[in-house]
Design a protein around this motif. Structure first.
Motif, mmCIF file in Angstrom:
data_model
loop_
_atom_site.group_PDB
_atom_site.id
_atom_site.type_symbol
_atom_site.label_atom_id
_atom_site.label_comp_id
_atom_site.label_asym_id
_atom_site.label_seq_id
_atom_site.Cartn_x
_atom_site.Cartn_y
_atom_site.Cartn_z
ATOM 1 N N LYS A 47 0.830 -1.210 0.000
ATOM 2 C CA LYS A 47 0.000 0.000 0.000
ATOM 3 C C LYS A 47 0.861 1.256 0.000
ATOM 4 O O LYS A 47 0.596 2.214 -0.735
ATOM 5 C CB LYS A 47 -0.934 -0.015 1.219
ATOM 6 N N CYS A 48 1.891 1.290 0.826
ATOM 7 C CA CYS A 48 2.752 2.475 0.924
ATOM 8 C C CYS A 48 3.459 2.758 -0.395
ATOM 9 O O CYS A 48 3.609 3.921 -0.798
ATOM 10 C CB CYS A 48 3.774 2.299 2.046
ATOM 11 N N GLU A 49 3.888 1.715 -1.089
ATOM 12 C CA GLU A 49 4.546 1.894 -2.381
ATOM 13 C C GLU A 49 3.578 2.466 -3.413
ATOM 14 O O GLU A 49 3.931 3.367 -4.189
ATOM 15 C CB GLU A 49 5.114 0.559 -2.865
ATOM 16 N N LEU A 50 2.356 1.957 -3.420
ATOM 17 C CA LEU A 50 1.342 2.458 -4.350
ATOM 18 C C LEU A 50 1.008 3.918 -4.056
ATOM 19 O O LEU A 50 0.881 4.741 -4.966
ATOM 20 C CB LEU A 50 0.074 1.600 -4.248
ATOM 21 N N PHE A 51 0.881 4.239 -2.769
ATOM 22 C CA PHE A 51 0.543 5.603 -2.368
ATOM 23 C C PHE A 51 1.659 6.574 -2.754
ATOM 24 O O PHE A 51 1.403 7.639 -3.329
ATOM 25 C CB PHE A 51 0.297 5.653 -0.862
ATOM 26 N N ALA A 52 2.898 6.210 -2.453
ATOM 27 C CA ALA A 52 4.031 7.083 -2.761
ATOM 28 C C ALA A 52 4.136 7.342 -4.258
ATOM 29 O O ALA A 52 4.450 8.462 -4.688
ATOM 30 C CB ALA A 52 5.324 6.464 -2.235
#
Length: 233
Positions: A82-87
């Motif tokens: 999720k964090c990678e997608l958000f960034a």
């Protein structure tokens, strides 16, 4: 770190900014990233579930994950995804909401300390602040990882005020969500609500003022809010 203005000053002692939904319209992006991450973990999540449970309700996404049968062992991988997608979305597509840069600069010009008090994770805060060059405007940055109780608990605001030796009654918070308003007012801080399309159906009872955009917020307005609050104290 800049300290708060003297207690006798009519200026706000400090201004606390939320991040998601206030600086950037990121709540739908968080939701979309979680939808994909849940799907890759074999679980279903609808954006409205995230909006109702997390954004408006103040609930934990991890609790929602567990309620859907997600395992504790699988959470770190899902969260990293999720964090990678958000960034990626922040760096490629996100823009500041109207009035953010102008208000931060106006407060800096007057020597009024600004603090970021976000329930989001430190990594999310870092990527947004770096993307838009906002870090120098904030005397301190507090994330959800810096407190043990998330908004609507007032812990993050009490900690922020304590960091710069400011009286909560002399501060103002800017929030886009009902849970943020409850957290600020629970700490004895006046709050201006700036709802987005993602949060405007929420209950903003307790807010000193509800506006449509940060373009409507000026240092003079913040001073008036603080003056009225102190007069009632």
């Amino acid at each position: 770190m800049r300290s708060a203005p003297l207690p006798g000053s009519s200026l706000p002692h400090a201004v606390f900014f939320d991040m998601d939904g206030l600086l950037v319209d990121s709540e739908p992006v968080h939701a979309a990233a979680y939808v994909v991450a849940f799907e890759r973990a074999g679980l279903a999540l609808h954006p409205d579930e995230y909006r109702t449970h997390v954004t408006l309700g103040g609930g934990s996404i991890r609790d929602l994950y567990a309620a859907k049968g997600g395992s504790a062992a699988g959470w770190p991988e899902l969260f990293e995804c999720k964090c990678e997608l958000f960034a990626k979305q922040v760096r490629e597509e996100m823009e500041l909401l109207p009035g953010v840069s102008e208000l931060l600069q106006a407060l800096a010009d007057r020597g009024i300390p600004c603090l970021l008090a976000t329930g989001s994770g430190r990594a999310n805060a870092t990527v947004i602040l770096e993307r838009f060059g906002l870090r120098p405007y904030f005397a301190a940055v507090l994330s959800g990882e810096d407190v043990s109780r998330a908004k609507p608990d007032p812990e993050i605001f009490l900690k922020a005020a304590s960091l710069i030796g400011a009286s909560p009654a002399g501060c103002v918070s800017l929030e886009d969500s009902p849970k943020g308003v409850r957290a600020a007012t629970g700490a004895g801080i006046s709050c201006i609500a700036v709802p987005t399309s993602w949060t405007r159906t929420g209950d903003f009872t307790g807010a000193a003022l509800v506006v449509h955009s940060l373009q409507q917020v000026t240092p003079l307005l913040l001073e008036e809010i603080v003056h009225k609050h102190l007069a009632r104290s």
